[in-house]
Design a protein around this motif. Structure first.
Motif, PDB file in Angstrom:
ATOM      1  N   TYR A 178      24.165  -9.808  38.982  1.00  0.00           N
ATOM      2  CA  TYR A 178      25.088 -10.942  38.976  1.00  0.00           C
ATOM      3  C   TYR A 178      26.451 -10.523  39.538  1.00  0.00           C
ATOM      4  O   TYR A 178      26.801  -9.348  39.555  1.00  0.00           O
ATOM      5  CB  TYR A 178      25.252 -11.475  37.548  1.00  0.00           C
ATOM      6  N   TYR A 179      27.193 -11.526  39.983  1.00  0.00           N
ATOM      7  CA  TYR A 179      28.491 -11.249  40.601  1.00  0.00           C
ATOM      8  C   TYR A 179      29.518 -12.220  40.032  1.00  0.00           C
ATOM      9  O   TYR A 179      29.330 -13.448  40.061  1.00  0.00           O
ATOM     10  CB  TYR A 179      28.389 -11.425  42.111  1.00  0.00           C
ATOM     11  N   ARG A 180      30.584 -11.681  39.501  1.00  0.00           N
ATOM     12  CA  ARG A 180      31.659 -12.485  38.925  1.00  0.00           C
ATOM     13  C   ARG A 180      32.811 -12.546  39.922  1.00  0.00           C
ATOM     14  O   ARG A 180      33.271 -11.518  40.401  1.00  0.00           O
ATOM     15  CB  ARG A 180      32.125 -11.872  37.605  1.00  0.00           C
ATOM     16  N   TYR A 181      33.256 -13.739  40.235  1.00  0.00           N
ATOM     17  CA  TYR A 181      34.285 -13.905  41.263  1.00  0.00           C
ATOM     18  C   TYR A 181      35.174 -15.093  40.924  1.00  0.00           C
ATOM     19  O   TYR A 181      34.831 -15.947  40.103  1.00  0.00           O
ATOM     20  CB  TYR A 181      33.643 -14.102  42.639  1.00  0.00           C
ATOM     21  N   GLN A 182      36.300 -15.136  41.596  1.00  0.00           N
ATOM     22  CA  GLN A 182      37.262 -16.198  41.354  1.00  0.00           C
ATOM     23  C   GLN A 182      37.177 -17.259  42.438  1.00  0.00           C
ATOM     24  O   GLN A 182      37.200 -16.954  43.629  1.00  0.00           O
ATOM     25  CB  GLN A 182      38.686 -15.636  41.286  1.00  0.00           C
ATOM     26  N   ASP A 183      37.061 -18.518  42.012  1.00  0.00           N
ATOM     27  CA  ASP A 183      37.033 -19.670  42.913  1.00  0.00           C
ATOM     28  C   ASP A 183      38.219 -20.541  42.532  1.00  0.00           C
ATOM     29  O   ASP A 183      38.175 -21.246  41.527  1.00  0.00           O
ATOM     30  CB  ASP A 183      35.714 -20.424  42.749  1.00  0.00           C
ATOM     31  N   ALA A 184      39.274 -20.469  43.337  1.00  0.00           N
ATOM     32  CA  ALA A 184      40.540 -21.127  42.990  1.00  0.00           C
ATOM     33  C   ALA A 184      41.009 -20.548  41.657  1.00  0.00           C
ATOM     34  O   ALA A 184      41.173 -19.350  41.535  1.00  0.00           O
ATOM     35  CB  ALA A 184      40.361 -22.633  42.950  1.00  0.00           C
ATOM     36  N   ASP A 185      41.185 -21.395  40.637  1.00  0.00           N
ATOM     37  CA  ASP A 185      41.666 -20.905  39.346  1.00  0.00           C
ATOM     38  C   ASP A 185      40.540 -20.664  38.355  1.00  0.00           C
ATOM     39  O   ASP A 185      40.787 -20.383  37.181  1.00  0.00           O
ATOM     40  CB  ASP A 185      42.646 -21.921  38.738  1.00  0.00           C
ATOM     41  N   GLU A 186      39.299 -20.769  38.828  1.00  0.00           N
ATOM     42  CA  GLU A 186      38.152 -20.658  37.924  1.00  0.00           C
ATOM     43  C   GLU A 186      37.321 -19.409  38.226  1.00  0.00           C
ATOM     44  O   GLU A 186      37.073 -19.082  39.377  1.00  0.00           O
ATOM     45  CB  GLU A 186      37.262 -21.901  38.083  1.00  0.00           C
ATOM     46  N   TRP A 187      36.932 -18.698  37.170  1.00  0.00           N
ATOM     47  CA  TRP A 187      36.035 -17.565  37.334  1.00  0.00           C
ATOM     48  C   TRP A 187      34.596 -18.046  37.224  1.00  0.00           C
ATOM     49  O   TRP A 187      34.247 -18.807  36.317  1.00  0.00           O
ATOM     50  CB  TRP A 187      36.306 -16.502  36.258  1.00  0.00           C
ATOM     51  N   LYS A 188      33.756 -17.614  38.155  1.00  0.00           N
ATOM     52  CA  LYS A 188      32.366 -18.027  38.172  1.00  0.00           C
ATOM     53  C   LYS A 188      31.457 -16.801  38.227  1.00  0.00           C
ATOM     54  O   LYS A 188      31.887 -15.721  38.629  1.00  0.00           O
ATOM     55  CB  LYS A 188      32.081 -18.918  39.391  1.00  0.00           C
ATOM     56  N   VAL A 189      30.201 -16.989  37.840  1.00  0.00           N
ATOM     57  CA  VAL A 189      29.201 -15.926  37.893  1.00  0.00           C
ATOM     58  C   VAL A 189      27.988 -16.461  38.627  1.00  0.00           C
ATOM     59  O   VAL A 189      27.469 -17.535  38.299  1.00  0.00           O
ATOM     60  CB  VAL A 189      28.791 -15.453  36.482  1.00  0.00           C
ATOM     61  N   SER A 190      27.532 -15.729  39.657  1.00  0.00           N
ATOM     62  CA  SER A 190      26.343 -16.123  40.424  1.00  0.00           C
ATOM     63  C   SER A 190      25.274 -15.050  40.335  1.00  0.00           C
ATOM     64  O   SER A 190      25.584 -13.852  40.331  1.00  0.00           O
ATOM     65  CB  SER A 190      26.698 -16.346  41.907  1.00  0.00           C
ATOM     66  N   ASP A 191      24.025 -15.484  40.268  1.00  0.00           N
ATOM     67  CA  ASP A 191      22.897 -14.563  40.367  1.00  0.00           C
ATOM     68  C   ASP A 191      22.756 -14.204  41.846  1.00  0.00           C
ATOM     69  O   ASP A 191      22.425 -15.045  42.668  1.00  0.00           O
ATOM     70  CB  ASP A 191      21.627 -15.246  39.848  1.00  0.00           C
ATOM     71  N   VAL A 192      23.033 -12.942  42.188  1.00  0.00           N
ATOM     72  CA  VAL A 192      22.998 -12.521  43.592  1.00  0.00           C
ATOM     73  C   VAL A 192      21.839 -11.552  43.843  1.00  0.00           C
ATOM     74  O   VAL A 192      21.904 -10.714  44.734  1.00  0.00           O
ATOM     75  CB  VAL A 192      24.341 -11.878  44.014  1.00  0.00           C
ATOM     76  N   THR A 193      20.783 -11.693  43.050  1.00  0.00           N
ATOM     77  CA  THR A 193      19.594 -10.865  43.237  1.00  0.00           C
ATOM     78  C   THR A 193      19.083 -10.982  44.663  1.00  0.00           C
ATOM     79  O   THR A 193      18.638 -10.001  45.264  1.00  0.00           O
ATOM     80  CB  THR A 193      18.499 -11.278  42.243  1.00  0.00           C
ATOM     81  N   HIS A 194      19.142 -12.197  45.214  1.00  0.00           N
ATOM     82  CA  HIS A 194      18.755 -12.424  46.603  1.00  0.00           C
ATOM     83  C   HIS A 194      20.000 -12.356  47.479  1.00  0.00           C
ATOM     84  O   HIS A 194      20.983 -13.052  47.243  1.00  0.00           O
ATOM     85  CB  HIS A 194      18.089 -13.789  46.769  1.00  0.00           C
ATOM     86  N   GLN A 195      19.964 -11.481  48.496  1.00  0.00           N
ATOM     87  CA  GLN A 195      21.075 -11.348  49.431  1.00  0.00           C
ATOM     88  C   GLN A 195      20.564 -10.741  50.727  1.00  0.00           C
ATOM     89  O   GLN A 195      19.547 -10.055  50.742  1.00  0.00           O
ATOM     90  CB  GLN A 195      22.201 -10.508  48.829  1.00  0.00           C
ATOM     91  N   ASN A 196      21.247 -11.020  51.799  1.00  0.00           N
ATOM     92  CA  ASN A 196      20.865 -10.525  53.122  1.00  0.00           C
ATOM     93  C   ASN A 196      21.767  -9.344  53.463  1.00  0.00           C
ATOM     94  O   ASN A 196      22.944  -9.516  53.759  1.00  0.00           O
ATOM     95  CB  ASN A 196      21.029 -11.645  54.157  1.00  0.00           C
ATOM     96  N   LEU A 197      21.210  -8.135  53.422  1.00  0.00           N
ATOM     97  CA  LEU A 197      22.033  -6.958  53.646  1.00  0.00           C
ATOM     98  C   LEU A 197      22.006  -6.451  55.084  1.00  0.00           C
ATOM     99  O   LEU A 197      22.312  -5.282  55.333  1.00  0.00           O
ATOM    100  CB  LEU A 197      21.633  -5.854  52.677  1.00  0.00           C
ATOM    101  N   SER A 198      21.673  -7.336  56.019  1.00  0.00           N
ATOM    102  CA  SER A 198      21.888  -6.969  57.424  1.00  0.00           C
ATOM    103  C   SER A 198      23.375  -6.742  57.655  1.00  0.00           C
ATOM    104  O   SER A 198      23.777  -6.138  58.651  1.00  0.00           O
ATOM    105  CB  SER A 198      21.360  -8.071  58.356  1.00  0.00           C
ATOM    106  N   LEU A 199      24.198  -7.177  56.710  1.00  0.00           N
ATOM    107  CA  LEU A 199      25.632  -6.918  56.731  1.00  0.00           C
ATOM    108  C   LEU A 199      25.937  -5.428  56.765  1.00  0.00           C
ATOM    109  O   LEU A 199      26.989  -5.021  57.278  1.00  0.00           O
ATOM    110  CB  LEU A 199      26.262  -7.538  55.469  1.00  0.00           C
ATOM    111  N   LEU A 200      25.006  -4.601  56.237  1.00  0.00           N
ATOM    112  CA  LEU A 200      25.253  -3.161  56.128  1.00  0.00           C
ATOM    113  C   LEU A 200      24.142  -2.370  56.807  1.00  0.00           C
ATOM    114  O   LEU A 200      23.652  -1.373  56.270  1.00  0.00           O
ATOM    115  CB  LEU A 200      25.351  -2.768  54.652  1.00  0.00           C
TER     116      LEU A 200
END
Length: 413
Positions: free
Chosen positions: A271-293
């Motif tokens: 999971y990934y915890r991040y800030q969206d404007a003034d709100e903190w959110k948590v997303s399940d990031v089990t699926h991701q495209n790592l062609s970025l790296l």
């Protein structure tokens, strides 16, 4: 992404798994070791963990439980020496459930990928297809690289090339690159990038320093190494990885996923915890495209396969002795050789060789060994929804774990 001893990888968000800077700092403060031979007793997530001596190991179970108590969602770990191995897990496989992470689970290994990529390059050096101190521009002229940048500099992070995921400079200056943290990364984590695209973005930015004059961890170096492997062999990076490392070592659970976004087989969720404007959110990031790296942090593996790989590498099964010695020779302020960190955890502790890592969010990988591969620690850590500060939590947890496994002592705190 990934880095020093910390190592989980190159996160630059405010509450990601482990930030790149945390990685370097923690790396300098901690380490791990080992590789091994046949074992006997092991424990799955429901069995009673055993040590190499075949005894219950409450110390190791406590060591991984401390990560969970500190706010991580889960952890699976494997410790092996010349007699046996211990395998265990703590925490949860998925938020809202009680099942522990599978001890044979697959995970994104992030910058631990760099050790695999460096090994491929050095195998080509051994065959005379690539010169370790030859200019990279001679092999990849299309990128108009500085003629002073050598293959060694790529593997050693001394090229000075801008990191395409962004750079943090002394004094707080930040030059952004491709989003690798925060809401921007979460919203774009399924985007596909081509290695050439990543390198060209890096080349559009000023270098951090003249080649060979300093050291700075940069994913660009290893994406260039991927392209170098493909140019020298005439085959894809994935094909060469399979042909030279994965198949010979029987690493059937390890792969270069390319643009595929799913983890195959059993796995824990990240999971990934991040800030969206003034709100903190948590997303399940089990699926991701790592062609970025690409070539720098995109592989999938297991604790068993990472143990087999580092043991074989340091045991001399993948490289001739002279190149393994070059690979394991620490250089510069990072203590980085050619695809491996080499450091001492502290007084009365042996030197350890490692490359930890993590993708932008959700996962962390530990691959630590003694220089001769006689004792190893491999692990996967997953983040959950706790608002932890990785700059504080990660180094302390890693320091305690390393001292428990490699130094035979408990760290204070």
């Amino acid at each position: 992404m990934g880095e020093p001893l910390h190592t989980v990888n190159n996160n630059r968000g405010r509450v990601p798994l482990i930030s790149r800077r945390v990685v370097v700092t923690a790396m300098a403060a901690t380490l791990l070791a080992g590789v091994a031979t046949p074992g006997v007793a092991s424990a799955d997530s429901t069995a009673v963990p055993k040590t190499a001596a075949g005894q219950d190991s409450p110390e190791l179970q406590k060591a991984i439980q401390e990560w969970v108590d500190a706010g991580y969602a889960g952890m699976q770990m494997r410790v092996r020496d010349q007699q046996d191995e211990w395998v265990g897990s703590a925490g949860v496989r998925k938020l809202g459930q009680t099942t522990k992470p599978p001890t044979n689970g697959r995970f994104w290994i992030g910058s631990t990928t760099k050790a695999f990529t460096a090994t491929l390059v050095l195998q080509l050096v051994a065959e005379g297809r690539i010169g370790l101190d030859a200019p990279v521009a001679g092999y990849l002229p299309e990128f108009k690289l500085d003629q002073r940048i050598t293959v060694r500099m790529l593997l050693q992070h001394t090229s000075g090339l801008f990191d395409y995921t962004g750079e943090h400079y002394p004094g707080g200056k930040v030059v952004p690159g491709i989003p690798a943290a925060g809401k921007d990364w979460v919203d774009n984590r399924f985007r596909t990038y081509r290695p050439q695209e990543l390198v060209r973005l890096a080349m559009s930015k000023p270098p951090r320093f003249a080649p060979g004059t300093d050291q700075n961890y940069s994913n660009t170096n290893y994406t260039l190494a991927l392209l170098l492997i493909e140019k020298a062999t005439g085959r894809s990076y994935t094909e060469e990885m399979q042909r030279r490392i994965l198949r010979p070592l029987g690493l059937s659970a390890t792969e270069v996923p390319g643009t595929r976004t799913q983890l195959p087989g059993p796995h824990a969720h990240g999971y990934y915890r991040y800030q969206d404007a003034d709100e903190w959110k948590v997303s399940d990031v089990t699926h991701q495209n790592l062609s970025l790296l690409a070539g720098a942090g995109d592989m999938i593996s297991t604790t068993q396969d990472l143990q087999t790989f580092i043991s074989a590498l340091l045991g001399g099964k993948l490289l001739p002795a002279r190149l393994l010695a070059e690979m394991s020779k620490p250089h510069g302020k990072l203590g980085y050789g050619l695809g491996l960190f080499v450091q001492a955890p502290g007084p009365n502790c042996p030197t350890v060789v490692h490359h930890n890592g993590s993708p932008p969010g959700g996962y962390g990988a530990l691959m630590i060994s003694t220089p001769d591969g006689s004792k190893t620690l491999t692990a996967s850590i997953t983040t959950g929804d706790a608002p932890i500060n990785p700059a504080e939590v990660y180094p302390k947890a890693l320091d305690r774990l390393i001292k428990e496994v490699f130094c035979g002592q408990r760290a204070a705190g």
